[in-house]
Design an enzyme around this catalytic site. Structure first.
Site, PDB file in Angstrom:
ATOM      1  N   GLY A 225       0.825  -1.209   0.000  1.00  0.00           N
ATOM      2  CA  GLY A 225       0.000   0.000   0.000  1.00  0.00           C
ATOM      3  C   GLY A 225       0.854   1.252   0.000  1.00  0.00           C
ATOM      4  O   GLY A 225       1.743   1.420  -0.844  1.00  0.00           O
ATOM      5  N   GLY A 254      -4.316  -2.938  -6.030  1.00  0.00           N
ATOM      6  CA  GLY A 254      -3.455  -4.125  -6.150  1.00  0.00           C
ATOM      7  C   GLY A 254      -3.537  -4.707  -7.562  1.00  0.00           C
ATOM      8  O   GLY A 254      -2.536  -5.157  -8.127  1.00  0.00           O
ATOM      9  N   ASP A 255      -4.729  -4.679  -8.140  1.00  0.00           N
ATOM     10  CA  ASP A 255      -4.902  -5.201  -9.505  1.00  0.00           C
ATOM     11  C   ASP A 255      -4.198  -4.291 -10.514  1.00  0.00           C
ATOM     12  O   ASP A 255      -3.607  -4.773 -11.487  1.00  0.00           O
ATOM     13  CB  ASP A 255      -6.388  -5.296  -9.851  1.00  0.00           C
ATOM     14  CG  ASP A 255      -7.126  -6.216  -8.894  1.00  0.00           C
ATOM     15  OD1 ASP A 255      -6.511  -7.192  -8.408  1.00  0.00           O
ATOM     16  OD2 ASP A 255      -8.316  -5.966  -8.615  1.00  0.00           O
TER      17      ASP A 255
HETATM   18  O1  RIB Z   1      -9.414  -6.263  -6.158  1.00  0.00           O
HETATM   19  C1  RIB Z   1     -10.634  -5.581  -6.284  1.00  0.00           C
HETATM   20  C2  RIB Z   1     -11.669  -6.505  -6.831  1.00  0.00           C
HETATM   21  O2  RIB Z   1     -11.933  -7.520  -5.868  1.00  0.00           O
HETATM   22  C3  RIB Z   1     -13.006  -5.872  -7.088  1.00  0.00           C
HETATM   23  O3  RIB Z   1     -13.110  -5.372  -8.397  1.00  0.00           O
HETATM   24  C4  RIB Z   1     -13.997  -6.981  -6.766  1.00  0.00           C
HETATM   25  O4  RIB Z   1     -14.742  -7.408  -7.866  1.00  0.00           O
HETATM   26  C5  RIB Z   1     -13.161  -8.108  -6.190  1.00  0.00           C
HETATM   27  O5  RIB Z   1     -12.906  -9.079  -7.104  1.00  0.00           O
END
Ligand code: RIB
Length: 309
Positions: A225, A254-255
């Site tokens: 973070g 994170g994604d």
């Molecule tokens: O990492 C965030 C995601 O976690 C969100 O978009 C939600 O759909 C879950 O999968």
């Protein structure tokens, strides 16, 4: 490099139902939330979207329900330029959904109903072997069946492609099955769940990373973070600092980190350079509400990178 980076994501697609609130209701209580936002999410889809926005050619391998959310998800992939040949519509089950609650500090709490994501099978992944073979990175997360995750990592490695695992949501995992992954990338909470070790200061984070390497994992990146990220490889552990921002919604950060990291690494950058860029890409995603909607274009990213790096 002579061609665009190629990334395959084997993972979830959800619709995010995000409520902004300063308080949470107690059992039996009704209170008012401040705001509501409907958007496309799912850890897999978000990572695909981030890699695509950074310039990679991206193929998504996923299952969606035969419902309004499923069709809308498919349309969203198409308009982002993500290849959907292996996004399968699954009758008799809902699309994945995620009720999300964001507090006044921008911190989120997420509930996922997996729906069709839970039907993604190893044979669905095998059916995409030709696309996987051509990729630089294959990324998986844990919102699909574990058997499919492990199969993906092992298939990618057997085809000479670099597998990346984001072990999210947190889960206790068989470390032997993770040895196929080139990178395992948890956040602090997920690393704590995987190892059972505390993560309250930087010495504990280092110890956790070393523990994972001792279990035979090839490389570990722990996202921290506001404290950046940490890269652990057998030769050394490196802390990569964060960029300062005032976050309004950290959902999907994170994604954003993982999708952009795959693209930056596939461009041939070193781990520390790619991670520093991914730290900034993730930080920028927290400046606006939503997950995929908050992921900036490559041009916007480069402008910020030129100012801040
Ligand atoms: O990492 C965030 C995601 O976690 C969100 O978009 C939600 O759909 C879950 O999968």
């Amino acid at each position: 490099m002579s061609r665009s980076p190629r990334v395959v994501v084997v993972g979830s697609a959800n619709v995010d139902l995000t409520t902004f609130t300063d308080q949470f209701p107690r059992p039996g209580e009704t209170i008012f939330g401040k705001d509501f936002h409907l958007g496309f999410g799912g850890k897999g889809a978000n990572q695909a979207f981030a890699a695509r926005r950074c310039g990679a050619e991206v193929t998504m391998i996923a299952r969606i329900g035969d419902d309004l959310f499923g069709q809308a998800t498919l349309d969203n992939f198409v308009s982002a330029g993500i290849e959907t040949r292996h996004v399968l519509i699954t009758p008799g089950v809902s699309s994945g959904v995620a009720p999300i609650f964001v507090d006044s500090a921008g911190q989120n709490r997420i509930l996922v109903v997996k729906g069709a994501n839970d039907r993604l099978s190893p044979s669905d992944v095998d059916a995409a072997a030709d696309v996987i073979r051509e990729a630089d990175f294959v990324i998986a997360q844990l919102e699909i069946p574990l058997a499919t995750v492990f199969h993906t990592l092992e298939l990618a490695r057997s085809l000479g492609v670099r597998p990346m695992l984001n072990p999210a949501p947190g889960h206790v995992l068989d470390f032997d099955r993770l040895k196929a992954a080139d990178f395992v990338i948890p956040n602090e909470t997920e690393a704590e769940t995987m190892t059972g070790l505390p993560m309250s200061d930087s010495a504990e984070v280092d110890a956790c990373a070393r523990f994972l390497l001792d279990k035979g994992l090839r490389q570990v990146i722990i996202t921290l973070g506001a404290n950046g990220s940490l890269h652990a490889a057998p030769q050394k552990i490196t802390q990569v600092p964060a960029f300062e921002v005032t976050a309004v919604d950290s959902t999907g950060a994170g994604d954003a980190f993982i999708g952009s990291l795959a693209c930056f690494l596939a461009e041939g950058r070193s781990e520390s350079d790619a991670m520093s860029r991914a730290n900034l890409y993730a930080a920028l995603s927290t400046l606006t509400i939503g997950t995929q909607k908050s992921f900036v274009t490559r041009d916007r990213f480069e402008a910020e990178w030129a100012k801040r790096s």
